[in-house]
Write an enzyme that holds these catalytic residues in place. Structure first.
Site, PDB file in Angstrom:
ATOM      1  N   ASP A  73      48.140  57.588  38.165  1.00  0.00           N
ATOM      2  CA  ASP A  73      46.671  57.620  37.594  1.00  0.00           C
ATOM      3  C   ASP A  73      45.883  57.411  38.982  1.00  0.00           C
ATOM      4  O   ASP A  73      44.982  56.746  39.144  1.00  0.00           O
ATOM      5  CB  ASP A  73      46.476  56.309  36.858  1.00  0.00           C
TER       6      ASP A  73
ATOM      7  N   HIS B 211      45.759  45.844  34.860  1.00  0.00           N
ATOM      8  CA  HIS B 211      47.217  46.213  35.105  1.00  0.00           C
ATOM      9  C   HIS B 211      47.661  46.400  36.095  1.00  0.00           C
ATOM     10  O   HIS B 211      46.884  46.547  37.076  1.00  0.00           O
ATOM     11  CB  HIS B 211      47.226  47.345  33.947  1.00  0.00           C
TER      12      HIS B 211
ATOM     13  N   ASP C 101      49.583  45.875  31.132  1.00  0.00           N
ATOM     14  CA  ASP C 101      48.456  45.013  31.167  1.00  0.00           C
ATOM     15  C   ASP C 101      49.255  43.564  31.915  1.00  0.00           C
ATOM     16  O   ASP C 101      50.226  43.039  31.368  1.00  0.00           O
ATOM     17  CB  ASP C 101      47.942  44.515  29.991  1.00  0.00           C
TER      18      ASP C 101
ATOM     19  N   ASP D  14      37.629  46.783  38.322  1.00  0.00           N
ATOM     20  CA  ASP D  14      38.122  47.837  37.340  1.00  0.00           C
ATOM     21  C   ASP D  14      38.264  47.235  36.114  1.00  0.00           C
ATOM     22  O   ASP D  14      38.948  46.453  35.860  1.00  0.00           O
ATOM     23  CB  ASP D  14      39.561  48.245  37.954  1.00  0.00           C
TER      24      ASP D  14
ATOM     25  N   GLU E 220      32.875  47.485  36.520  1.00  0.00           N
ATOM     26  CA  GLU E 220      33.247  48.534  35.612  1.00  0.00           C
ATOM     27  C   GLU E 220      33.110  47.972  34.138  1.00  0.00           C
ATOM     28  O   GLU E 220      34.379  47.577  33.667  1.00  0.00           O
ATOM     29  CB  GLU E 220      34.425  49.500  35.846  1.00  0.00           C
TER      30      GLU E 220
ATOM     31  N   ASP F 266      35.758  59.661  37.545  1.00  0.00           N
ATOM     32  CA  ASP F 266      36.279  59.846  36.124  1.00  0.00           C
ATOM     33  C   ASP F 266      35.468  60.976  35.418  1.00  0.00           C
ATOM     34  O   ASP F 266      34.444  61.468  35.896  1.00  0.00           O
ATOM     35  CB  ASP F 266      35.998  58.479  35.336  1.00  0.00           C
TER      36      ASP F 266
HETATM   37  C1  GLC Z   1      39.363  52.859  35.246  1.00  0.00           C
HETATM   38  C2  GLC Z   1      39.368  53.898  36.364  1.00  0.00           C
HETATM   39  C3  GLC Z   1      39.957  55.174  35.970  1.00  0.00           C
HETATM   40  C4  GLC Z   1      41.552  54.764  35.612  1.00  0.00           C
HETATM   41  C5  GLC Z   1      41.265  53.369  34.499  1.00  0.00           C
HETATM   42  C6  GLC Z   1      42.722  52.858  34.415  1.00  0.00           C
HETATM   43  O1  GLC Z   1      38.698  53.191  34.026  1.00  0.00           O
HETATM   44  O2  GLC Z   1      37.781  54.124  36.726  1.00  0.00           O
HETATM   45  O3  GLC Z   1      40.137  56.179  36.800  1.00  0.00           O
HETATM   46  O4  GLC Z   1      42.340  55.643  35.085  1.00  0.00           O
HETATM   47  O5  GLC Z   1      40.706  52.350  35.035  1.00  0.00           O
HETATM   48  O6  GLC Z   1      43.221  52.537  35.381  1.00  0.00           O
END
Ligand code: GLC
Length: 551
Positions: free
Chosen positions: A66, A109, A176, A206, A248, A314
């Site tokens: 990811d 996570h 998680d 995040d 976020e 994203d």
């Molecule tokens: C956040 C990040 C994204 C990622 C997600 C899961 O939303 O911005 O890029 O895939 O977390 O880790």
């Protein structure tokens, strides 16, 4: 900065953020992957552009399924990107140029390759077992939505080794952490301390809303989640004053605002509700979508600030839009099925604006004058294109385009070796869209961006001011006043592709002179009667309202 001067601790209200990926910014050793040494050589460019704070995407060791958000060690740097020493040098060099640095921290996570998870799954008595969330059935907590709906069918994944299901809100390989376990909470605070000790200025936190989960709820925005981050904030204020937490939180306005607490939780949040509505307003040629959301998000605690953005790493997420709004977005901005991703659109800014310079400038004009601190996503200052045929969201994460040379000047490696291919689509080819070429053209998008940033910085009202949305006589026009101390700025935007005439009732500013800010040009004094304007298609103007000193 003077210790104890509270208002200096509000530095984050006046900054322009720049988000970048170390991996795709500049490769110093020719292995096809960007690194901290390369990034450090590009700090002069960022200083020239006049950005104030860099947000680094995750740079930790990771299997990169990811793109680094699957962290396998929080206390180190991915070997491809360099060493902790390289990181320290980078932070030091950034600070020397007056640029701050915040780093991405993934609280929710880890990667399934993280030693904590490997240990947890290895045997039932493992000390790390309770650091994750296990179940012998996948039927629990089914009211939690699935975020990565394109790939995941459940928030539970079966683990053959543990012979149990584990909980994950994102990809199946991202278990998680269990925040009900105080050891986990303490460990993540230690991770924060570890990076704060390197001298960084804060974190982009995040996936904040999901860290606690409770059966029978949506498992988002739980009180325990707020409590954890309030504790983190307290630690920051006590041990590292002046550093910030930017979250976020992709939620509706009321839920989002709750993460500011009483000014004692997050300093900053991304304004996720606003972002898609800027694009909707442009598609509908109507001011209402932006006006509504600004009115819902403008009252926040004094110590807090929105981070506003048009694009990031994203997809352009549409989770916080209704069906009608989503249809508008898909119809207007995702004409090819490959442009869609989960509930969003995986495209960069220039392609979203069909590479129309006027629309790009209009969007930035909004970004740089609506309430909050604006964020530029690397490459968007050049009008970089994307590649919707690369997997996941990689199409918007291709190498930064520095020059017309091999690999856009990003790396000396063979092009096959690059982490991701450079953009060669004829409309966005790196031979024309790059820093070297655009610096030489006085009217390039890059030079326009530098100019607009400079103009914004002349007035504190953009970062700190109150906003009043005006009622225009023409709904294709968005108009507002930003006000701070004795500064008053009038901003007008034509959301339509065609020329528009409109009047604004500016009677309360009668006698003042609107001075157009890009050219420092005086306009006729404001009178009691409505003031009339004409704007050609997709144009915007900013005026400083100055006292008329000639009378
Ligand atoms: C956040 C990040 C994204 C990622 C997600 C899961 O939303 O911005 O890029 O895939 O977390 O880790």
């Amino acid at each position: 900065m003077e210790a104890g001067n509270k208002s200096d601790n509000f530095w984050y209200k006046d900054v322009v953020f720049y988000e970048l990926h170390v991996r795709t910014f500049c490769d110093s050793n020719g292995d096809g992957v960007g690194d901290f040494k390369g990034l450090t050589t590009k700090l002069d460019y960022l200083q020239w552009l006049d950005v104030d704070c860099i947000w680094l995407l995750p740079f930790y060791p990771s299997p990169l399924k990811d793109d680094g958000y699957d962290v396998s060690d929080f206390y180190s740097i991915h070997p491809d990107l360099g060493t902790i020493e390289d990181f320290r040098v980078f932070v030091h060099e950034a600070h020397k140029r007056g640029i701050k640095v915040i780093v991405d921290l993934v609280f929710n996570h880890v990667s399934s390759e993280h030693s904590w998870f490997k240990e947890a799954r290895s045997h039932p008595e493992s000390q790390k077992k309770s650091w994750f969330i296990w179940s012998d059935t996948n039927k629990k907590n089914i009211s939690a939505r699935i975020i990565f709906s394109d790939t995941e069918k459940s928030n539970w994944a079966w683990d053959d080794e543990a012979k149990a299901y584990y909980w994950h809100r994102f990809y199946g390989y991202q278990p998680d952490l269990n925040y009900d376990n105080p050891e986990v909470r303490e460990e993540m605070k230690n991770v924060m301390r570890f990076w704060l000790d390197t001298g960084i200025d804060g974190f982009r936190c995040d996936a904040v809303p999901y860290i606690f989960d409770r059966d029978g709820t949506s498992s988002e925005n739980l009180p325990e989640t707020h409590l954890f981050f309030r504790e983190g904030r307290k630690m920051l204020d006590e041990e590292y004053p002046g550093r910030i937490l930017l979250a976020e939180v992709n939620q509706w306005p009321t839920e989002a605002i709750s993460y500011f607490g009483n000014g004692d939780e997050f300093h900053m949040l991304f304004n996720f509700p606003l972002m898609p509505r800027i694009f909707i307003a442009l598609a509908k040629e109507h001011y209402q979508p932006v006006a509504d959301i600004i009115n819902q998000t403008k009252s926040i605690p004094e110590a807090c600030q929105w981070a506003i953005f048009l694009r990031n790493h994203d997809e352009l997420t549409l989770e916080m839009t209704n069906d009608e709004e989503r249809d508008v977005m898909w119809r207007e901005y995702a004409k090819h099925p490959k442009m869609r991703f989960n509930l969003g659109i995986r495209r960069r800014l220039a392609p979203l604006a069909d590479n129309d310079r006027l629309r790009i400038e209009l969007l930035y004009g909004l970004l740089f004058s609506l309430p909050g601190s604006p964020l530029i996503y690397y490459g968007d200052e050049l009008g970089m294109g994307d590649n919707i045929f690369l997997g996941d969201r990689n199409g918007v994460r291709t190498p930064m385009q520095w020059s017309p040379d091999k690999n856009a000047g990003f790396s000396s490696a063979d092009s096959e070796q690059l982490y991701l291919p450079v953009i060669t689509n004829p409309n966005y080819h790196y031979e024309a869209i790059n820093v070297y070429a655009e610096k030489r053209l006085p009217y390039s998008l890059l030079n326009w961006m530098k100019n607009v940033i400079g103009i914004r910085k002349q007035k504190k009202a953009f970062g700190r001011g109150y906003i009043e949305i005006l009622k225009p006589s023409n709904t294709k026009i968005l108009a507002f006043i930003r006000e701070y101390d004795d500064e008053r700025i009038l901003c007008i935007f034509n959301l339509s592709r065609h020329a528009q005439y409109f009047e604004l009732n500016l009677g309360q500013y009668a006698g003042m002179i609107p001075v157009e800010m890009f050219g420092n040009t005086n306009f006729p004094a404001i009178k009691k009667e409505p003031y009339s304007f004409t704007l050609t298609g997709h144009r915007f103007m900013w005026f400083e309202l100055r006292k008329n000193t000639s009378v």
